[in-house]
Enzyme design. Sequence first.
Site, PDB file in Angstrom:
ATOM      1  N   ASP A 190       0.827  -1.100   0.041  1.00  0.00           N
ATOM      2  CA  ASP A 190       0.024  -0.084  -0.156  1.00  0.00           C
ATOM      3  C   ASP A 190       0.871   1.456   0.003  1.00  0.00           C
ATOM      4  O   ASP A 190       1.679   1.468   1.053  1.00  0.00           O
ATOM      5  CB  ASP A 190      -0.967   0.124   1.137  1.00  0.00           C
ATOM      6  CG  ASP A 190      -1.621   1.236   1.209  1.00  0.00           C
ATOM      7  OD1 ASP A 190      -1.650   2.311   0.618  1.00  0.00           O
ATOM      8  OD2 ASP A 190      -2.336   1.312   2.289  1.00  0.00           O
TER       9      ASP A 190
ATOM     10  N   LYS B 292       2.896  11.503  -3.293  1.00  0.00           N
ATOM     11  CA  LYS B 292       2.046  10.564  -4.036  1.00  0.00           C
ATOM     12  C   LYS B 292       0.788  11.856  -4.624  1.00  0.00           C
ATOM     13  O   LYS B 292       0.391  11.344  -5.721  1.00  0.00           O
ATOM     14  CB  LYS B 292       0.981   9.857  -3.103  1.00  0.00           C
ATOM     15  CG  LYS B 292      -0.053   8.936  -3.695  1.00  0.00           C
ATOM     16  CD  LYS B 292      -0.625   8.075  -2.537  1.00  0.00           C
ATOM     17  CE  LYS B 292      -1.776   7.182  -3.374  1.00  0.00           C
ATOM     18  NZ  LYS B 292      -2.284   6.154  -2.218  1.00  0.00           N
TER      19      LYS B 292
ATOM     20  N   GLU C  50      -7.415   0.628  -4.012  1.00  0.00           N
ATOM     21  CA  GLU C  50      -7.580   0.404  -2.695  1.00  0.00           C
ATOM     22  C   GLU C  50      -8.834   0.450  -2.041  1.00  0.00           C
ATOM     23  O   GLU C  50      -8.494  -1.018  -1.397  1.00  0.00           O
ATOM     24  CB  GLU C  50      -6.777   2.008  -2.230  1.00  0.00           C
ATOM     25  CG  GLU C  50      -5.310   2.084  -2.449  1.00  0.00           C
ATOM     26  CD  GLU C  50      -4.889   3.563  -2.283  1.00  0.00           C
ATOM     27  OE1 GLU C  50      -5.763   4.468  -1.837  1.00  0.00           O
ATOM     28  OE2 GLU C  50      -3.937   3.672  -2.679  1.00  0.00           O
TER      29      GLU C  50
ATOM     30  N   ASP D  38     -13.599   4.871   1.312  1.00  0.00           N
ATOM     31  CA  ASP D  38     -11.938   4.853   1.767  1.00  0.00           C
ATOM     32  C   ASP D  38     -11.282   6.519   1.875  1.00  0.00           C
ATOM     33  O   ASP D  38     -11.087   7.321   0.902  1.00  0.00           O
ATOM     34  CB  ASP D  38     -11.092   4.147   0.791  1.00  0.00           C
ATOM     35  CG  ASP D  38      -9.625   3.971   1.096  1.00  0.00           C
ATOM     36  OD1 ASP D  38      -9.388   4.767   1.996  1.00  0.00           O
ATOM     37  OD2 ASP D  38      -8.981   3.371  -0.026  1.00  0.00           O
TER      38      ASP D  38
END
Lengths: 232, 613
Positions: free
Chosen positions: B8, B72, B171, B193
């Site tokens: 992850d 990211k 994800e 999420d």
Amino acid sequence: MNAPKSAPVSATSCWSCNTPTEAAAFCPACGKIQSLPANADYFTYFGLPRKLWMGMDALEQKFLQLSWKLHPDNFVNTDEREREMSLQRSSRLNDAYRVLRDPVARVEYLLELEGMRKEGEHKQQAPPELLEEVFELNESLDELREAKSAGANLEALTITLRVAEKNFGEKLHEVDSEMKTAAQQWDAALEANGSESDREAILQRLNELLNRRSYIRNLVAGVEKELQGASC
Amino acid sequence: MGHIVGIDLGTTNSLVAYVDAQTGQPKCIPGPYGSTLCPSVVSLDPDGSVIVGEAARRRLLTQPERTIYSVKRLMGRGPADVQSELQLFPFRIDPQSKNVIRVMLGDKMFTPPEISAFILRELRNWAESFLGEPVDRAVITVPAYFNDAQRQATKDAGRIAGLEVLRLVNEPTAAALAYGLHEKQRGHVAVYDLGGGTFDISILKLISTGEGDIYQVLSTNGDTHLGGDDIDNLLQAFVHKRIRETEDLDFSPHGELAQDLRKSLIAAKHELSEKESVTLRFALPNGKTFVHTFSRADFEALINNVVTRTMGPVKQALGDAHLAPSAIEEVVLVGGTTRTPVIRRTVQEFFGRKPHTELNPDEVVALGAAVQANILERGVSNMLLLDVTPLSLGIETYGGAVSKIIPRNSTIPASAQEQYTTGVDNQTGIDIHVLQGERELAKDCRSLARFTLKVPPAPAGLPRIEVAFLIDANGILQVAAKDMRTGEQHSIEVQPSYGINDTEIERMLEESIEYAEQDFAERQLIEARTESEAILSATAKALANPQSTEIPAAERSDIEAAIAALKQSVSGVDYRQIRRRIDELNHATEHLAELLMNSAVATALAGRNLAEV
């Protein structure tokens, strides 16, 4: 972005062991995945006749069953050629399922397949019997846009447009039920092995209905958009 | 071949997990600090070595200009895209950046995939130390709403880190995989999420068939720039304003002080998930202390905008799946930000049911990635994941409009074939512009690539070229062209709008090995030596204890042999060998440890080793 390696041109015998495969997804002898025949259409892919009625549960079952076998997850540890074939076959399976499970897309695809309609073709002309109502609607839409930019009271116009929206919504339902009838006629003609001219007439009717449907659908979407802007 | 791990690669923290062969259960792998969370922070030391994780996070305060977090947010984006980020994040972007952003760490420049690769390499090292075998293949998770360029950038990061990326998994889908194993759910599931930097919502259908379980994603939506970071930014802006008003003190938003304040605010935010109010005390450079008490109600009012912004995508995803909120049988919460009570409450009210939070929201995505890695490792499995593409794929048509050829939420892999011909005699090329997005005009969509189809000279309309656009199981675009008259495959050079080409990736791969390999081995060696010192002295102490005479002579000589072996390995440089010998000595002294513990303290300390007694 990578260009995929080309899968070999479809053959009728297995690329690995040369056993005749008759266009099956897997070789009957060695079990290796086979490339997708160039002429495979979505109906054939699911082993279905070109009928417009299909049971959704059966279609889903078939989709899931084929997914189990063809998905790239099953081919991670195989060589590049097999991975590529799995990618081609499973993507085409997903494309086919996406189109066939949607009744409108299914009609459109059948018409393309039967040469009645070019891919992506849209008739933007108003159907003649709707012309008058379309004029009125467009006028109201113009007025609404003007009133919006002038900051005027929108209530009366909003009510008029809601009535028009409902009216066209009903027309959409009518077209849908007419399409259903024409679809049943097509299936019956196919089953009875009806004459070519009969079938062509039905396809023509379906094409007209499809055009009318997309025209009305766009109108309704346009009104929805303007009304949304008016309410906030 | 080595293990395939699940990774992850998060905005705030990254994790690596594997499936235990004995239990069949996924597990997260701890790093040298004992935690399974590796802060997604990278720091470039003045001596040229790269520091990743907790140690780098500490440098955010001391060496902010050499340290980067939340990289990211920059993955797969161009310089024009990130202007708004620059207001809030201390990214130092090279002004010369063209299509691919370059970030400065100290005086060196790196692309976002290179920085992410440092994080991946660190996690790979964690996994290799823990598993005791090489790891060269991985499944990496990405936000479901990542576009093609962001996915490609993530895959590139894997390559630069020397990992073969077998699959990118969304994800929320990974979370559903982890929960599916845990809860054996059926029916329609919504996964909400909210992580550090991204928000995703996915609607799945879980189906049991004769062959096994199918996880079919029906729709997905989200915002790749919405998360816990935004909450921190709101808190920070609020406090900066307060300090400016009350103290007439204005400090640079990216300096050491601001980082320090941010850290305190994040701690306060975490505390507010448990308590009704929290008092922030913060020492100011003018000698005074800024004191402010946040009640949970104040906090919730302050972050209301973030909570509201998640609900638009939720409604859109449900609409795309043709489902009402009441049709959702299970709701799963993922991502550290979902620990916030107001978010739990909002989701619960919307769906009318209590969401699942049994699995650690920080770990659940990595666990799911490990499950998918295990499926791929075995080749054939009793689980199948059918995911979708989050955004429509289109091509630019005449007048700057976009013609959609693969609609959003299509199950992937998905494809579309388009036929092209020429408009004038002897035309030699046809320009094609591929885009992603839902808007009508090309200028409002994300440009993925442009290329020119080469056409042999012929009268207008005669050439027939079919271009096949294919979105693979990773959500990444592939393009191929075929001359329909000759059946010949055309080669096409596709220039990605925001990508790095293969040659550059190779160069980055070489450079990153230089940076990382040596540092890591050295640090591991130091840590292994420190640990062996501790266990050797504990063992010596234990053997000196009169009680130790009770153990059989054979056992004693085993222990002595293990001590000698460990001492010998410590003089070498192979940290893996040292770790093995530590384990062996621990094993040899198990009985002795138990004996001493029973006699000394009659409390239940079973399972401890000598160093812990």
